[in-house]
Design an enzyme around this catalytic site. Structure first.
Site, short mmCIF file in Angstrom:
data_model
loop_
_atom_site.label_atom_id
_atom_site.label_comp_id
_atom_site.label_asym_id
_atom_site.label_seq_id
_atom_site.Cartn_x
_atom_site.Cartn_y
_atom_site.Cartn_z
N ILE A 1 36.05 39.78 33.26
CA ILE A 1 36.76 41.05 33.20
C ILE A 1 38.12 40.86 33.85
O ILE A 1 38.23 40.19 34.87
CB ILE A 1 35.96 42.20 33.85
CG1 ILE A 1 35.55 41.88 35.28
CG2 ILE A 1 34.75 42.56 33.01
CD1 ILE A 1 34.84 43.00 36.00
N ASN B 1 40.22 42.55 35.61
CA ASN B 1 40.59 42.99 36.95
C ASN B 1 39.82 42.28 38.06
O ASN B 1 39.99 42.59 39.23
CB ASN B 1 40.46 44.51 37.08
CG ASN B 1 39.05 45.00 36.90
OD1 ASN B 1 38.22 44.32 36.29
ND2 ASN B 1 38.76 46.18 37.41
N CYS B 2 39.00 41.30 37.72
CA CYS B 2 38.24 40.53 38.71
C CYS B 2 39.17 39.54 39.41
O CYS B 2 39.92 38.80 38.76
CB CYS B 2 37.12 39.79 37.99
SG CYS B 2 36.26 38.57 39.00
N ASP B 3 39.13 39.51 40.73
CA ASP B 3 40.00 38.61 41.50
C ASP B 3 39.75 37.14 41.18
O ASP B 3 40.68 36.34 41.10
CB ASP B 3 39.84 38.85 43.00
CG ASP B 3 40.44 40.17 43.45
OD1 ASP B 3 41.32 40.71 42.74
OD2 ASP B 3 40.02 40.68 44.52
N LYS C 1 41.35 36.35 37.89
CA LYS C 1 42.80 36.23 38.04
C LYS C 1 43.17 34.86 38.60
O LYS C 1 44.09 34.20 38.11
CB LYS C 1 43.34 37.34 38.96
CG LYS C 1 43.29 38.71 38.34
CD LYS C 1 43.74 39.76 39.34
CE LYS C 1 43.55 41.17 38.80
NZ LYS C 1 43.87 42.19 39.79
#
Length: 109
Positions: free
Chosen positions: A7, A9-11, A14
């Protein structure tokens, strides 16, 4: 072609995406909230790493499951709640890996 599932927005996603991009590695990112995975794809993840590695037991989604669901994680439950899957899932010609392992990712460059 390398495929990364997760996903956006998962750190950890990223971090993994930035690392691969910085190394010049060509990959396709599939956000399984926008493009849900199918049963066959999920089964390939399970076959590649097993349920124990695939399920993120530290996730909010997992913690919100009932004790019965935690004891009996199924494909149906996982397809309905894809955030149960540890991220990122990387599919390469070498196989399937989960999580961000810098040493493994460096070998892809």
């Amino acid at each position: 072609m390398i495929k990364m599932y997760g996903i956006k927005n998962c750190d950890t996603i990223k971090k993994a995406r930035q690392f691969l991009e910085a190394q010049g590695v060509d990959f396709e990112f599939i956000d399984f909230r926008q493009t849900p995975i199918d049963r066959q794809t999920l089964q390939s993840f399970i076959d590649g790493v097993g349920w124990d590695k695939l399920i993120n037991k530290r996730s909010t989604t997992y913690r919100n499951l009932s004790d019965g669901e935690k004891q009996n994680i199924t494909s149906e439950l996982t397809l309905k709640n894809p955030t149960l899957i540890k991220r990122p899932v990387l599919v390469t010609k070498q196989g399937v890996s989960v999580g961000f392992d810098k040493a493994f990712y460096q070998r892809l460059a």
